[in-house]
Design a protein around this motif. Structure first.
Motif, short mmCIF file in Angstrom:
data_model
loop_
_atom_site.label_atom_id
_atom_site.label_comp_id
_atom_site.label_asym_id
_atom_site.label_seq_id
_atom_site.Cartn_x
_atom_site.Cartn_y
_atom_site.Cartn_z
N SER A 8 46.85 56.30 33.40
CA SER A 8 47.97 55.59 34.03
C SER A 8 47.61 55.09 35.42
O SER A 8 48.04 54.00 35.83
CB SER A 8 49.20 56.51 34.10
N ASP A 9 46.83 55.86 36.20
CA ASP A 9 46.46 55.44 37.55
C ASP A 9 45.59 54.19 37.52
O ASP A 9 45.82 53.22 38.26
CB ASP A 9 45.72 56.56 38.28
N ILE A 10 44.57 54.20 36.64
CA ILE A 10 43.69 53.03 36.54
C ILE A 10 44.47 51.82 36.04
O ILE A 10 44.28 50.69 36.52
CB ILE A 10 42.50 53.33 35.60
N SER A 11 45.38 52.05 35.10
CA SER A 11 46.20 50.94 34.59
C SER A 11 47.07 50.34 35.68
O SER A 11 47.19 49.12 35.81
CB SER A 11 47.07 51.44 33.43
N ASN B 130 50.41 31.32 37.28
CA ASN B 130 51.35 32.43 37.15
C ASN B 130 51.43 32.93 35.70
O ASN B 130 51.41 34.14 35.45
CB ASN B 130 52.73 31.98 37.63
N VAL B 131 51.52 31.99 34.76
CA VAL B 131 51.59 32.37 33.35
C VAL B 131 50.33 33.11 32.92
O VAL B 131 50.39 34.15 32.24
CB VAL B 131 51.82 31.12 32.48
N ILE B 132 49.17 32.60 33.33
CA ILE B 132 47.90 33.21 32.92
C ILE B 132 47.78 34.63 33.46
O ILE B 132 47.46 35.58 32.73
CB ILE B 132 46.72 32.34 33.40
N PHE B 133 48.06 34.79 34.75
CA PHE B 133 47.86 36.11 35.36
C PHE B 133 48.94 37.09 34.95
O PHE B 133 48.69 38.31 34.91
CB PHE B 133 47.76 35.97 36.88
N VAL C 165 45.54 44.72 41.09
CA VAL C 165 44.38 43.88 41.38
C VAL C 165 44.55 42.50 40.74
O VAL C 165 44.26 41.46 41.35
CB VAL C 165 43.08 44.56 40.90
N ILE C 166 45.01 42.47 39.49
CA ILE C 166 45.22 41.18 38.81
C ILE C 166 46.26 40.35 39.55
O ILE C 166 46.09 39.13 39.74
CB ILE C 166 45.64 41.42 37.35
N THR C 167 47.34 40.99 39.99
CA THR C 167 48.38 40.26 40.74
C THR C 167 47.82 39.71 42.04
O THR C 167 48.07 38.55 42.41
CB THR C 167 49.57 41.19 41.04
N PHE C 168 47.03 40.50 42.76
CA PHE C 168 46.45 40.04 44.02
C PHE C 168 45.48 38.89 43.80
O PHE C 168 45.47 37.91 44.56
CB PHE C 168 45.74 41.22 44.70
#
Length: 452
Positions: A187-190, A170-173, A196-199
C-alpha cells in the motif's frame, strides 16, 4: 476533477488578459505613425489619409495634422454618428468637412493651390477618404469582427492548443494513476507511485505550456510580470500552501502515516497534496487516541503559522503515566514491586526499540539521555498513598496498554488479600438532629429565645 477545471479556467482568464494587453498595445500609434504626423500627415487607423501642406493661422502643418487626426479618431469611435451625417459646407471662403457639430478639417485656398485642385474638389476628396477610413475602422472593431480577430489571434490559437493538450495530459496521467498501482500489493509503494505520477503530470503540463509559448516568452516578459504580481496577491494563500507543501516534502515535517497535531486538529496523515494535508481525526468527542470518523483537510500554509506536533517522526513512542491510589496501612513496598513487575510484563517489550530510537535522537539532536524503562514513584496525600507509573508505549497503543495495566494491577492487588488495597473516598450524608426551640418573654416584653 473539479480542481483541474478550476485551474484551466484560471489559465484561460490569464491568457485572455495577455491577449487584451497585446491588442491594446497593438492598437496604439506606432512609431512610424508618430513620425508621419510630425511631417504633416493625417494618420488614422495606421493609414495616411492625406498630407497638410499649409499653415492655418498660427497653427503649423504638423499641429493641424495632429489635431485633425484626433478629431477623426474621436468621431470614428462614436458609433452613434452615422456616415451619412458627414458633409462639406462653405463658411467664409473655407470649405469645412464636418459631422454633425464636429468640424474635422477646414480647407483653405492655399491648401487647394498646394494640391493643384479647387477647394471643392479637395474637400470632396478628403471627405471620401475620411468616410472610407472610418467605415473600415468600424468594420474592424464591430463585435463580430472583434470575435473573429480574437479567435484568429496567435495567442488564442496557442491557448486552444494548450487547453486540448492539458485535457489529453490529464486523461493520460489519471489513467496511469489508477491503473499502475493496481499491480502493486504494497500500500505504501502504491500510494507514493500515485503521487509521483500526479507530480510528473503537473511537470508535463508546465513543459507543454513552455514549449507552446517558447517563441513569445521574450515579448511577454512584462505582461507576465504584471499579471504574475496580481495573481500572487490574489492567490497568496494558495501560494503559501504550495510553499508549505515544499517545506513538508523537503523539510520532513511529517509523512503519510504519521500522527500529528496541526491547526488544532490531531490525527493520522492519510494524504499530502500540493494545497492540503488530509488527516483522519482522533479525539474530539471520542476520549483517548481513537478515530472519530471525521476526515479533515488542513491547508499546508499552517506549517508556517502554528507549531507542528509529530508523535511518530524520529521517536515513534510516547511517555504515558497512570496514577494508582493505595490505602494507608497497605504494604507500600509490595505495592511498588507489583506495579514495577506488571509494567515490565505489559509494556516492557517496547524498551529495547525505544532505547535504539532514543540513542539516534541523542546523536541527531542536542538532547540529554532519558530513561525509557518503566519507573514507579510515590507521594503521600491527605487521603492515600499515590503511586505514579511512568512508561514508554507505542503512540498507537496507548489506550490498549492502559487497559491492560489497570486490569493486571487490580488482579494483583486482589490476590494479596488485604496487604495492598485500592484507596477511595466515600462521602455519607446523615440526617440533621431535631432542634427544640422555646420562646420566653423578659420583663420588658422582649422575646428571649432559648435553644435546647
Amino acid at each position: 476533477m473539479k480542481k483541474y477545471w478550476q485551474a484551466l479556467i484560471i489559465f484561460v482568464l490569464v491568457t485572455c488578459l495577455i491577449v487584451l494587453s497585446n491588442s491594446l498595445a497593438y492598437s496604439q500609434k506606432s512609431p512610424n505613425s508618430e513620425n508621419k504626423s510630425n511631417d504633416g500627415s493625417v494618420v488614422f487607423n495606421n493609414e495616411t489619409l492625406f498630407v497638410i501642406q499649409e499653415k492655418f493661422g498660427p497653427a503649423s502643418q504638423q499641429q493641424r495634422a495632429k489635431e485633425i487626426s484626433n478629431r477623426i479618431e474621436g468621431v470614428a469611435k462614436d458609433f452613434s454618428i452615422p456616415l451619412d451625417s458627414f458633409q462639406v459646407a462653405e463658411v467664409e471662403g473655407v470649405e469645412i468637412v464636418s459631422s454633425k457639430d464636429t468640424v474635422l478639417i477646414g480647407i483653405t485656398e492655399s491648401d487647394a493651390k498646394a494640391a493643384g485642385k479647387t477647394q471643392k474638389q479637395l474637400a470632396a476628396e478628403y471627405l471620401q477618404k475620411i468616410k472610407t477610413s472610418i467605415a473600415q475602422y468600424r468594420k474592424e472593431h464591430s463585435l463580430l469582427r472583434l470575435i473573429q480577430n480574437w479567435f484568429s489571434h496567435p495567442i488564442v490559437i496557442k491557448l486552444i492548443i494548450i487547453a486540448i493538450g492539458i485535457v489529453l495530459i490529464n486523461v493520460i496521467f489519471r489513467y496511469l494513476s489508477r491503473s499502475l498501482p493496481r499491480y502493486i500489493t504494497d500500500s505504501d509503494i502504491s500510494y507514493y507511485l500515485r503521487k509521483v505520477i500526479t507530480f510528473i503530470g503537473y511537470l508535463a503540463i508546465v513543459l507543454f505550456v513552455t514549449i507552446v509559448f517558447s517563441d513569445r516568452l521574450g515579448q511577454l516578459t512584462v505582461v507576465f510580470g504584471v499579471i504574475g504580481a496580481g495573481v500572487a496577491f490574489a492567490l497568496q494563500e494558495v501560494i503559501a500552501s504550495i510553499a508549505g507543501w515544499l517545506a513538508i516534502s523537503l523539510g520532513q515535517f511529517y509523512n503519510p502515516g504519521d500522527r500529528i497535531q496541526l491547526g488544532g486538529i490531531m490525527g493520522d496523515v492519510i494524504d499530502i497534496s500540493i494545497l492540503r494535508t488530509t488527516v483522519m481525526e482522533i479525539g474530539a468527542w471520542v476520549k483517548a487516541d481513537l478515530y472519530n470518523g471525521r476526515i479533515v483537510r488542513i491547508a499546508n500554509s499552517f506549517v508556517f503559522k502554528e507549531p507542528v506536533y509529530n508523535y511518530s517522526a524520529d521517536f515513534p513512542f510516547v511517555w504515558d503515566e497512570i496514577v494508582i491510589p493505595v490505602k494507608y496501612g497497605s504494604d507500600h513496598h509490595l505495592a511498588r514491586e507489583i506495579l514495577q513487575r506488571v509494567a515490565e510484563e505489559v509494556v516492557g517489550e517496547y524498551v529495547p526499540h525505544a532505547n535504539t530510537h532514543w540513542k539516534e535522537m541523542v546523536h541527531k539532536y542536542l538532547i540529554e539521555n532519558a530513561r525509557v524503562e518503566p519507573a514507579v514513584t510515590l507521594v503521600t496525600t491527605d487521603n492515600w498513598m499515590e503511586f505514579t507509573l511512568r512508561y514508554v508505549v507505542d503512540y498507537k497503543s496507548r489506550r490498549v496498554k492502559r487497559d491492560q495495566l489497570f486490569t493486571r494491577i487490580l488482579d494483583e492487588f486482589l490476590m494479596t488479600g488485604d496487604r495492598v488495597a485500592y484507596a477511595s473516598t466515600t462521602f455519607h450524608l446523615v440526617e440533621t438532629p431535631v432542634f427544640d426551640v422555646r420562646i420566653n418573654r423578659d420583663r420588658n416584653g422582649q422575646e428571649d429565645r432559648e435553644n435546647d
